[in-house]
Design an enzyme around this catalytic site. Structure first.
Site, PDB file in Angstrom:
ATOM      1  N   ASP A  66       0.824  -1.212   0.000  1.00 10.05           N
ATOM      2  CA  ASP A  66       0.000   0.000   0.000  1.00 10.05           C
ATOM      3  C   ASP A  66       0.863   1.269   0.000  1.00 10.05           C
ATOM      4  O   ASP A  66       1.955   1.276   0.558  1.00 10.05           O
ATOM      5  CB  ASP A  66      -0.925  -0.017   1.231  1.00 10.05           C
ATOM      6  N   ASN A 112       1.312   3.394  -2.953  1.00 10.54           N
ATOM      7  CA  ASN A 112       1.857   3.815  -4.254  1.00 10.54           C
ATOM      8  C   ASN A 112       1.385   5.219  -4.636  1.00 10.54           C
ATOM      9  O   ASN A 112       2.162   6.033  -5.124  1.00 10.54           O
ATOM     10  CB  ASN A 112       1.405   2.862  -5.372  1.00 10.54           C
ATOM     11  N   TRP A 163       2.956   7.888  -2.454  1.00 13.02           N
ATOM     12  CA  TRP A 163       4.374   8.016  -2.822  1.00 13.02           C
ATOM     13  C   TRP A 163       4.508   8.947  -4.028  1.00 13.02           C
ATOM     14  O   TRP A 163       5.352   9.840  -4.054  1.00 13.02           O
ATOM     15  CB  TRP A 163       4.945   6.634  -3.156  1.00 13.02           C
ATOM     16  N   ASN A 199     -11.123  -2.157  -5.350  1.00  8.19           N
ATOM     17  CA  ASN A 199     -10.343  -1.188  -6.141  1.00  8.19           C
ATOM     18  C   ASN A 199     -11.027  -0.785  -7.454  1.00  8.19           C
ATOM     19  O   ASN A 199     -10.588   0.153  -8.128  1.00  8.19           O
ATOM     20  CB  ASN A 199      -8.923  -1.710  -6.413  1.00  8.19           C
TER      21      ASN A 199
HETATM   22  C1  IPE Z   1      -5.412  -2.587  -0.253  1.00  9.55           C
HETATM   23  O1  IPE Z   1      -5.088  -1.269  -0.391  1.00  9.55           O
HETATM   24  C2  IPE Z   1      -5.447  -3.252  -1.597  1.00  9.55           C
HETATM   25  C3  IPE Z   1      -4.157  -3.444  -2.245  1.00  9.55           C
HETATM   26  C4  IPE Z   1      -2.984  -3.178  -1.725  1.00  9.55           C
HETATM   27  C5  IPE Z   1      -4.239  -4.008  -3.566  1.00  9.55           C
HETATM   28  P1  IPE Z   1      -6.195  -0.130  -0.535  1.00  9.55           P
HETATM   29  O2  IPE Z   1      -5.453   1.155  -0.682  1.00  9.55           O
HETATM   30  O3  IPE Z   1      -7.152  -0.475  -1.597  1.00  9.55           O
HETATM   31  O4  IPE Z   1      -6.946  -0.219   0.867  1.00  9.55           O
HETATM   32  P2  IPE Z   1      -7.741   0.873   1.674  1.00  9.55           P
HETATM   33  O5  IPE Z   1      -8.733   1.483   0.730  1.00  9.55           O
HETATM   34  O6  IPE Z   1      -6.751   1.883   2.142  1.00  9.55           O
HETATM   35  O7  IPE Z   1      -8.359   0.137   2.798  1.00  9.55           O
HETATM   36  C1  IPE Z   2      -1.521   0.260  -3.360  1.00  6.12           C
HETATM   37  O1  IPE Z   2      -1.296   1.615  -3.424  1.00  6.12           O
HETATM   38  C2  IPE Z   2      -1.718  -0.369  -4.697  1.00  6.12           C
HETATM   39  C3  IPE Z   2      -3.108  -0.685  -5.049  1.00  6.12           C
HETATM   40  C4  IPE Z   2      -4.127  -0.632  -4.250  1.00  6.12           C
HETATM   41  C5  IPE Z   2      -3.328  -1.102  -6.406  1.00  6.12           C
HETATM   42  P1  IPE Z   2      -2.489   2.660  -3.440  1.00  6.12           P
HETATM   43  O2  IPE Z   2      -2.855   2.939  -4.844  1.00  6.12           O
HETATM   44  O3  IPE Z   2      -3.582   2.199  -2.571  1.00  6.12           O
HETATM   45  O4  IPE Z   2      -1.766   3.919  -2.809  1.00  6.12           O
HETATM   46  P2  IPE Z   2      -2.404   4.930  -1.767  1.00  6.12           P
HETATM   47  O5  IPE Z   2      -2.876   4.103  -0.622  1.00  6.12           O
HETATM   48  O6  IPE Z   2      -3.506   5.640  -2.478  1.00  6.12           O
HETATM   49  O7  IPE Z   2      -1.258   5.829  -1.405  1.00  6.12           O
HETATM   50 MG    MG Z   3      -4.058   2.470  -0.614  1.00 10.22          MG
END
Ligand code: IPE
Ligand code: IPE
Ligand code: MG
Length: 222
Positions: free
Chosen positions: A8, A10, A13, A56
């Site tokens: 989590d 990305n 970042w 997602n």
């Molecule tokens: C969890 O991260 C799913 C993945 C890492 C693929 P999310 O960013 O979707 O989770 P929440 O929304 O913060 O709970």
């Molecule tokens: C995790 O990073 C990857 C996926 C859920 C695909 P995020 O995209 O959730 O990154 P944040 O949480 O918004 O920073």
């Molecule tokens: Mg996330």
């Protein structure tokens, strides 16, 4: 040893650097490859990576599409390397709703890497713990089975032979499970790392494994 990772952070970042979110995903995919190598070096033989959750889909379509394209191109690019390293790749999730091209790569990569014996890498794609449990229940009903126990229920999970995670690592500082492996993590140890996924380093993996080794797992006993 099975390590499950909620990769989590990305997006954050990227945001911190004034970059589009997808750049964070690009870096995140590269990091996933590195982590597989580090984990293999450290003697981990199963690693599960949460790549796309059933929730997602709520993201803008451009980002969703980018993630699927990234999955397809990344897997295609890395498959030979994975084979050479003895890595078996399994994809875990709900097939329904995924683009045709993704499903083709899903089947192809599993077939290509099926003889990998050094390590199993599970990529959770369109995965939700609740969806997995419900899919299992519905298959059980379809089979006309009236009663299950833990052992027979497990046979209906997406990857029945996958051992339960010993350790779950989540990056980004969030302390939640976000619907990952709900059945399987009943007794997993949890380690949270306050770094965004693209910043995760080998020392963080070592820290998590050390932390794990200090924990006393009691499984309900004394
Ligand atoms: C969890 O991260 C799913 C993945 C890492 C693929 P999310 O960013 O979707 O989770 P929440 O929304 O913060 O709970
Ligand atoms: C995790 O990073 C990857 C996926 C859920 C695909 P995020 O995209 O959730 O990154 P944040 O949480 O918004 O920073
Ligand atoms: Mg996330």
């Amino acid at each position: 040893m099975h390590v499950a990772i909620i990769m989590d952070g990305n997006g954050r970042w990227a945001k911190e650097r004034g970059l589009p979110r997808i750049e964070g995903h690009r870096k995140g995919a590269e990091k996933a490859e590195k982590v597989v190598e580090w984990a293999a070096d450290l003697g981990v033989n199963y690693i599960s990576l949460y790549a796309f959750s059933t929730e997602n889909w709520k993201r803008p379509w451009d980002e969703v599409r980018f993630l699927f394209n990234l999955f397809v191109s990344f897997v295609k690019r890395k498959v030979q390397k994975m084979k050479d390293k003895g890595v078996r790749i399994k994809i875990m999730g709900r097939r329904e709703g995924l683009p045709e091209e993704v499903l083709e790569v899903w089947d192809w990569v599993e077939k290509e890497t099926k003889n990998g014996e050094r390590m199993t890498v599970v990529i959770a794609l369109n995965y939700g713990g609740r969806a997995e449990i419900l899919d299992a229940v519905n298959k059980i009903l379809k089979d006309g089975i009236e009663k299950v126990d833990e052992e027979s229920f497990r046979k209906y999970l997406y990857i029945p032979e996958l051992p339960d995670p010993d350790l779950v690592i989540r990056t980004s500082g969030e302390m939640r499970i976000s619907n990952f492996l709900l059945w399987q993590i009943a007794y997993s140890e949890l380690v949270f790392i306050k770094k965004y996924w693209p910043d995760f380093e080998k020392e963080d993996l070592i820290y998590a494994l050390e932390e794990f080794s200090k924990r006393q797992r009691r499984f309900g006993g004394i």
